[in-house]
Design a protein around this motif. Structure first.
Motif, PDB file in Angstrom:
ATOM      1  N   ILE A  22      22.129  33.887  20.248  1.00 53.52           N
ATOM      2  CA  ILE A  22      23.169  32.757  20.823  1.00 53.52           C
ATOM      3  C   ILE A  22      24.054  33.162  19.356  1.00 53.52           C
ATOM      4  CG2 ILE A  22      24.608  31.229  21.712  1.00 53.52           C
ATOM      5  CD1 ILE A  22      22.184  32.332  23.307  1.00 53.52           C
ATOM      6  N   ALA A  23      24.362  34.259  19.106  1.00 53.40           N
ATOM      7  CA  ALA A  23      25.785  33.716  18.497  1.00 53.40           C
ATOM      8  C   ALA A  23      27.152  32.788  18.489  1.00 53.40           C
ATOM      9  CB  ALA A  23      26.994  35.196  18.497  1.00 53.40           C
ATOM     10  N   GLU A  24      27.246  32.497  19.774  1.00 54.61           N
ATOM     11  CA  GLU A  24      27.898  30.730  19.647  1.00 54.61           C
ATOM     12  C   GLU A  24      28.192  30.374  21.389  1.00 54.61           C
ATOM     13  OE1 GLU A  24      32.341  29.689  17.596  1.00 54.61           O
ATOM     14  OE2 GLU A  24      32.884  31.624  18.983  1.00 54.61           O
ATOM     15  N   ASP A  25      27.829  29.703  21.034  1.00 53.14           N
ATOM     16  CA  ASP A  25      28.164  29.151  22.951  1.00 53.14           C
ATOM     17  C   ASP A  25      29.180  28.868  23.853  1.00 53.14           C
ATOM     18  OD1 ASP A  25      25.439  27.449  22.597  1.00 53.14           O
ATOM     19  OD2 ASP A  25      26.730  25.803  21.485  1.00 53.14           O
ATOM     20  N   ILE A  26      28.936  29.667  25.351  1.00 51.38           N
ATOM     21  CA  ILE A  26      29.777  29.865  25.997  1.00 51.38           C
ATOM     22  C   ILE A  26      30.073  28.320  26.740  1.00 51.38           C
ATOM     23  CG2 ILE A  26      29.587  32.412  25.600  1.00 51.38           C
ATOM     24  CD1 ILE A  26      28.566  32.023  28.163  1.00 51.38           C
ATOM     25  N   TYR A  27      31.465  27.985  27.076  1.00 56.69           N
ATOM     26  CA  TYR A  27      31.545  26.959  27.272  1.00 56.69           C
ATOM     27  C   TYR A  27      32.394  27.324  29.054  1.00 56.69           C
ATOM     28  CZ  TYR A  27      30.980  25.132  23.574  1.00 56.69           C
ATOM     29  OH  TYR A  27      30.267  25.057  22.207  1.00 56.69           O
ATOM     30  N   PHE A  28      32.418  26.026  29.867  1.00 56.21           N
ATOM     31  CA  PHE A  28      32.674  26.585  31.053  1.00 56.21           C
ATOM     32  C   PHE A  28      33.770  24.996  30.170  1.00 56.21           C
ATOM     33  CE2 PHE A  28      33.853  23.627  35.240  1.00 56.21           C
ATOM     34  CZ  PHE A  28      34.117  24.322  35.558  1.00 56.21           C
ATOM     35  N   ARG A  29      35.341  25.404  31.082  1.00 57.40           N
ATOM     36  CA  ARG A  29      36.546  23.885  31.249  1.00 57.40           C
ATOM     37  C   ARG A  29      37.194  23.875  31.670  1.00 57.40           C
ATOM     38  NH1 ARG A  29      35.891  28.095  26.201  1.00 57.40           N
ATOM     39  NH2 ARG A  29      35.953  26.388  23.552  1.00 57.40           N
ATOM     40  N   VAL A  30      37.602  22.812  31.841  1.00 53.24           N
ATOM     41  CA  VAL A  30      38.686  22.688  32.875  1.00 53.24           C
ATOM     42  C   VAL A  30      40.100  21.340  32.904  1.00 53.24           C
ATOM     43  CG1 VAL A  30      39.134  20.431  35.028  1.00 53.24           C
ATOM     44  CG2 VAL A  30      36.352  21.880  34.456  1.00 53.24           C
ATOM     45  N   LEU A  31      41.137  22.027  32.973  1.00 51.38           N
ATOM     46  CA  LEU A  31      41.894  21.187  32.796  1.00 51.38           C
ATOM     47  C   LEU A  31      42.708  20.722  34.494  1.00 51.38           C
ATOM     48  CD1 LEU A  31      44.878  19.797  31.111  1.00 51.38           C
ATOM     49  CD2 LEU A  31      45.861  22.216  31.353  1.00 51.38           C
ATOM     50  N   ILE A  32      42.716  18.766  34.302  1.00 57.11           N
ATOM     51  CA  ILE A  32      43.962  18.413  35.647  1.00 57.11           C
ATOM     52  C   ILE A  32      45.050  17.982  34.745  1.00 57.11           C
ATOM     53  CG2 ILE A  32      43.327  17.016  37.128  1.00 57.11           C
ATOM     54  CD1 ILE A  32      40.522  16.848  37.004  1.00 57.11           C
ATOM     55  N   VAL A  33      45.799  17.953  35.518  1.00 57.06           N
ATOM     56  CA  VAL A  33      47.346  18.514  35.801  1.00 57.06           C
ATOM     57  C   VAL A  33      47.717  17.521  36.874  1.00 57.06           C
ATOM     58  CG1 VAL A  33      49.792  19.083  34.927  1.00 57.06           C
ATOM     59  CG2 VAL A  33      48.125  19.808  34.129  1.00 57.06           C
ATOM     60  N   GLN A  34      48.129  16.243  36.384  1.00 57.30           N
ATOM     61  CA  GLN A  34      48.986  15.718  37.713  1.00 57.30           C
ATOM     62  C   GLN A  34      49.664  14.880  38.234  1.00 57.30           C
ATOM     63  OE1 GLN A  34      45.238  13.708  38.409  1.00 57.30           O
ATOM     64  NE2 GLN A  34      46.311  11.944  38.440  1.00 57.30           N
ATOM     65  N   ASN A  35      51.125  14.374  38.673  1.00 57.64           N
ATOM     66  CA  ASN A  35      51.736  13.619  38.880  1.00 57.64           C
ATOM     67  C   ASN A  35      51.176  12.873  40.037  1.00 57.64           C
ATOM     68  OD1 ASN A  35      52.998  14.392  40.872  1.00 57.64           O
ATOM     69  ND2 ASN A  35      54.358  15.732  40.002  1.00 57.64           N
ATOM     70  N   GLU A  36      52.248  11.912  40.351  1.00 65.67           N
ATOM     71  CA  GLU A  36      51.705  11.139  41.480  1.00 65.67           C
ATOM     72  C   GLU A  36      51.172  11.496  42.899  1.00 65.67           C
ATOM     73  OE1 GLU A  36      53.354   7.592  41.621  1.00 65.67           O
ATOM     74  OE2 GLU A  36      52.553   6.360  39.611  1.00 65.67           O
ATOM     75  N   GLU A  37      52.025  12.705  43.060  1.00 68.19           N
ATOM     76  CA  GLU A  37      52.090  13.616  44.388  1.00 68.19           C
ATOM     77  C   GLU A  37      51.303  14.491  44.530  1.00 68.19           C
ATOM     78  OE1 GLU A  37      56.956  13.161  44.725  1.00 68.19           O
ATOM     79  OE2 GLU A  37      56.359  14.348  43.535  1.00 68.19           O
ATOM     80  N   THR A  38      50.987  15.382  42.945  1.00 68.60           N
ATOM     81  CA  THR A  38      49.912  16.468  42.988  1.00 68.60           C
ATOM     82  C   THR A  38      49.666  16.703  42.394  1.00 68.60           C
ATOM     83  OG1 THR A  38      51.642  17.529  44.347  1.00 68.60           O
ATOM     84  CG2 THR A  38      50.269  19.272  43.631  1.00 68.60           C
ATOM     85  N   ARG A  39      47.994  17.216  42.067  1.00 67.55           N
ATOM     86  CA  ARG A  39      46.619  17.263  41.503  1.00 67.55           C
ATOM     87  C   ARG A  39      47.303  18.872  41.482  1.00 67.55           C
ATOM     88  NH1 ARG A  39      41.621  14.570  41.165  1.00 67.55           N
ATOM     89  NH2 ARG A  39      42.409  13.086  39.328  1.00 67.55           N
TER      90      ARG A  39
END
Length: 416
Positions: free
Chosen positions: A44-61
């Motif tokens: 393992i030269a470097e770990d790999i990842y799963f990344r998640v970003l949630i962006v929302q307002n009161e109406e939509t995510r």
């Protein structure tokens, strides 16, 4: 301001490095040894990842989920899983991969037929491992939601090069450097800051193959696991912020875009023959150099943001279509190939998303005809389809994709 449009964001990074029992495992095909695949050594030269970003307002995510892998495993099923976990329609999810050639090939079912039972058993086990960590990752991103301000910037980045050395024949494309050839230099970045000014998440987009370390074998044991060029840049930035921010790379239309430096090069002999040469121990040095250069360009773009908003309309939609088998380079296939194209709006920022490896000129035309000042395109967002090479302006995929995006733009205009 309409408080229903108030922006919130939450992000998380989860390690998806395969444990030791997966190794050795086949790693694509090695052009230097025809008919014989490379293997991942287990180093393992470097770990790999799963990344998640949630962006929302009161109406939509909206949910952006990125794997440090060549492509997204089980695209349809996992996209729906992410949607269910996040409590949103599937149309509001971008599930994509960095196209990292130094991660396990869990997306291409053809490999199971080519590489056999042991490969298939390991890959199925890895897919199960990924599915099981997704609900927890989505939950963590939700728990971290907080008010943010958002800024968008674009800059020129010169770390890619056209890979199609056409005068050298088709083999040269994988490791090619067509200096002076056409390229897409757009580096787009979306910055989400906490209200105290500290970075919470960065989503950036650039047209470059994450293949800098493909087959690199500095110790003679096999390919090493790493995040390749974008993964290294993401970790440099994240560590620079004390791992308090999540940095997500998404691949633009990079079907014909290589990193300007790679751990393998084409050597043209006086008789016109081509030798592909591995740079061995120089590979990790190239990775560190290029990762830092890329991180610096992202950082400079991050610092250039000068317009901010704390409120935005969020919207998403997707369209499906098919093209003929001859419109893509999918091996062993004679059937029509399915594509899904999405449009994700965060205020006046337009994010198009599509599956497939798309040549850069197609992406440039889509961006140029967009009615929005800032438009980025995310590829590898769905089922693997191989290359879309026809960049004549009249190719089946391009005509259908541009039509689908125009229809989605009209749908968005009808709701705002």
């Amino acid at each position: 301001m309409n408080e229903k449009k108030r922006l919130y964001a939450g992000a998380v990074r989860v390690c998806i490095t395969p444990p030791p029992e997966y190794f050795p495992i086949t790693h694509f095909m090695n052009h230097m040894t025809p008919g014989k695949p490379s293997v991942f050594s287990g180093k393992i030269a470097e770990d790999i990842y799963f990344r998640v970003l949630i962006v929302q307002n009161e109406e939509t995510r909206l949910v952006f989920a990125v794997m440090d892998l060549p492509g997204v495993p089980e695209s349809t099923e996992v996209t729906q899983l992410i949607a269910d976990c996040a409590g949103v329609p599937e149309e509001q999810v971008v599930y994509t991969a960095t196209h990292n050639h130094s991660g396990l090939y869990a997306d291409n079912v053809d490999f199971e037929r080519i590489f056999g039972e042991e490969f298939t058993e390991k890959i199925n086990r890895y897919r199960k491992f990924l599915r099981e960590l997704i609900p927890g990752a989505i939950r963590q991103a939700e728990e971290r939601l907080e008010p943010v301000r958002m800024g968008v910037a674009r800059s020129d980045c010169f770390l890619n090069v056209n890979r199609n050395e056409k005068e050298l024949g088709p083999k040269a494309g994988t490791y090619g450097f067509r200096n002076g050839g056409p390229a897409d230099r757009d580096l787009y970045l979306v910055r989400f800051d906490r209200m105290n000014g500290e970075p919470l998440a960065v989503l950036y987009n650039y047209a470059v193959h994450a293949c800098m370390m493909i087959h690199n074998n500095p110790e003679g044991l096999g390919t090493e696991i790493s995040g390749d060029l974008p993964g290294r840049a993401c970790r440099i930035l994240e560590q620079g912020w004390g791992d308090q921010a999540v940095v997500l790379f998404t691949s633009g239309c990079a079907g014909d875009m290589n990193p300007v430096m790679m751990s393998r090069v084409n050597i043209v002999r006086p008789d016109g023959s081509i030798e592909t040469k591995e740079l061995g121990a120089a590979g990790p040095v190239i990775l560190e150099f290029m990762g830092n250069r890329f991180a610096r360009d992202v950082w400079n773009t991050w610092e250039s943001v000068d317009e901010w908003t704390e409120y935005a309309t969020l919207w998403a939609g997707k369209k499906s279509f098919q093209v003929s088998a001859k419109a893509v380079t999918k091996p062993f296939n004679e059937d029509p190939v399915a594509f899904r194209v999405g449009l994700f709006m965060i205020g006046s920022l337009a994010i198009a998303a599509t599956n497939g490896e798309i040549f850069h000129a197609i992406g440039q035309r889509i961006k140029e005809e967009s009615p929005y000042r800032n438009t980025m395109i995310i590829t590898h967002a769905g089922q693997w389809t191989a290359y879309v090479k026809d960049d004549s302006g009249e190719g089946e995929y391009e005509m259908a994709a541009r039509r689908a995006i125009r229809e989605l733009e009209k749908e968005f205009a009808g709701v705002i």
